[in-house]
Design an enzyme around this catalytic site. Structure first.
Site, PDB file in Angstrom:
ATOM      1  N   PRO A   2      36.050 -20.623 -35.294  1.00  0.00           N
ATOM      2  CG  PRO A   2      34.589 -20.925 -37.064  1.00  0.00           C
ATOM      3  CD  PRO A   2      35.313 -19.862 -36.322  1.00  0.00           C
ATOM      4  CD  GLU A   3      40.746 -24.321 -32.390  1.00  0.00           C
ATOM      5  OE1 GLU A   3      41.525 -25.301 -32.505  1.00  0.00           O
ATOM      6  OE2 GLU A   3      40.441 -23.847 -31.286  1.00  0.00           O
ATOM      7  CE  LYS A  61      43.213 -21.421 -36.401  1.00  0.00           C
ATOM      8  NZ  LYS A  61      43.333 -20.589 -35.180  1.00  0.00           N
ATOM      9  CG  HIS A  93      23.933 -12.015 -36.332  1.00  0.00           C
ATOM     10  ND1 HIS A  93      23.041 -12.594 -35.448  1.00  0.00           N
ATOM     11  CD2 HIS A  93      24.419 -10.911 -35.714  1.00  0.00           C
ATOM     12  CE1 HIS A  93      22.998 -11.872 -34.340  1.00  0.00           C
ATOM     13  NE2 HIS A  93      23.823 -10.855 -34.475  1.00  0.00           N
ATOM     14  NE  ARG A 114      32.868 -11.354 -30.720  1.00  0.00           N
ATOM     15  CZ  ARG A 114      33.947 -11.566 -29.963  1.00  0.00           C
ATOM     16  NH1 ARG A 114      34.262 -12.800 -29.599  1.00  0.00           N
ATOM     17  NH2 ARG A 114      34.700 -10.563 -29.569  1.00  0.00           N
ATOM     18  NE  ARG A 267      44.444 -17.006 -28.385  1.00  0.00           N
ATOM     19  CZ  ARG A 267      44.612 -17.251 -29.678  1.00  0.00           C
ATOM     20  NH1 ARG A 267      44.796 -18.495 -30.088  1.00  0.00           N
ATOM     21  NH2 ARG A 267      44.618 -16.274 -30.551  1.00  0.00           N
TER      22      ARG A 267
END
Length: 277
Positions: A2-3, A61, A93, A114, A267
């Site tokens: 996320p940003e 962030k 998770h 992750r 990227r």
């Protein structure tokens, strides 16, 4: 990802925890890669017990939960972390949960598919040393035009790459950098030290406009479906992306050229070659 827009949405989603007391904190068992706790569990859980939540902020962030002990609980989502108040996307998770009393929320959870994120309890001194200047630049949502220009204009890096430098300006990531530059009509490969004064003004206006619009739509949930808001619901800004992940589609600005994709700093960057010369 996320940003800034996604993390700001997470922050707003747990504001109901302000004034609450942490009744319990749990490290949830998971068969997946373990996340980093600081201090290591169970010391972190013990130090949280009985603390009152005074405020909930955001630094770049990261979601920052400020406690009455002059400490801060910092959630750093990295790639796939979520701060939730509702049931998580999957139990396997789920990494951390704290139960609350005395406020409108019963719990705050941290979920991470992750396992790249972290949960840290820092003193105010530690927080300033790690996330204050010069480690973290001014927030992208509040930075003034002159400050943005002064912090980036000497760089010889491509402006897209320069925008990703969290020490220069905090919160912008790969997705929103492409969107911001498209709105500002600036080519992503243009060197930051070659931008004109008018381009800096356009960049600053686009920076605020895109981030504020994305926050209104509660962030972007991409095709992998990972990002969710605090209520485990999809964001809506992905339906308003102008160029990001739209390679080969017609540019919505000029209605003629197609969106192109290049790679910068390993990227993907998306842009319109006609609008962004």
């Amino acid at each position: 990802m996320p940003e800034l827009p996604e993390v700001e949405t997470m922050r707003r989603g747990i504001l109901g925890a302000v004034g609450g007391v942490i009744d319990s904190a749990t490290c949830c068992p998971s068969p997946r890669r373990p996340i980093r706790f600081e201090p290591p569990w169970p010391a972190l859980g013990q130090r949280l017990q009985g603390r009152t939540i005074r405020a909930i902020d955001r630094l770049g962030k990261r979601v920052v939960v400020r406690l009455d002990s002059d400490e801060a609980l910092v959630f750093e989502p990295r790639m796939t972390g979520l701060v939730l108040v509702d049931e998580p996307p999957s139990r396997e998770h789920l990494r951390f949960e704290m139960r609350l009393t005395g406020c409108s929320l019963t719990c705050v959870r941290y979920w991470d598919q992750r396992g790249l994120g972290s949960v840290s309890l820092l003193t105010n001194t530690q927080l300033a040393a790690r996330l204050g200047p010069p480690k973290l630049g001014p927030d992208a949502l509040a930075v003034e035009a002159s400050v943005l220009r002064d912090r980036l204009r000497a760089s010889r890096r491509a402006i897209k790459v320069a925008l990703l430098d969290q020490r220069a300006v905090a919160g912008v990531g790969n997705l929103y950098a492409s969107e911001i530059l498209h709105v500002a009509a600036i080519h992503p490969r243009r060197s930051a030290d070659r931008l004109t004064r008018q381009q800096w003004r356009s960049l600053h206006a686009a920076l605020h406009a895109v981030l504020e619009e994305a926050i209104r739509f509660e962030g972007s949930t991409l095709s992998d479906g990972t990002y969710r808001n605090a209520l485990n619901q999809s964001g809506g800004y992905q339906n308003h992306h102008r160029v990001y992940d739209r390679e080969g589609e017609t540019c919505p600005r000029c209605g003629d050229a197609t969106v192109k994709r290049i790679v910068q700093a390993q990227r993907s960057t998306f842009f319109c070659g006609r609008c962004q010369r």
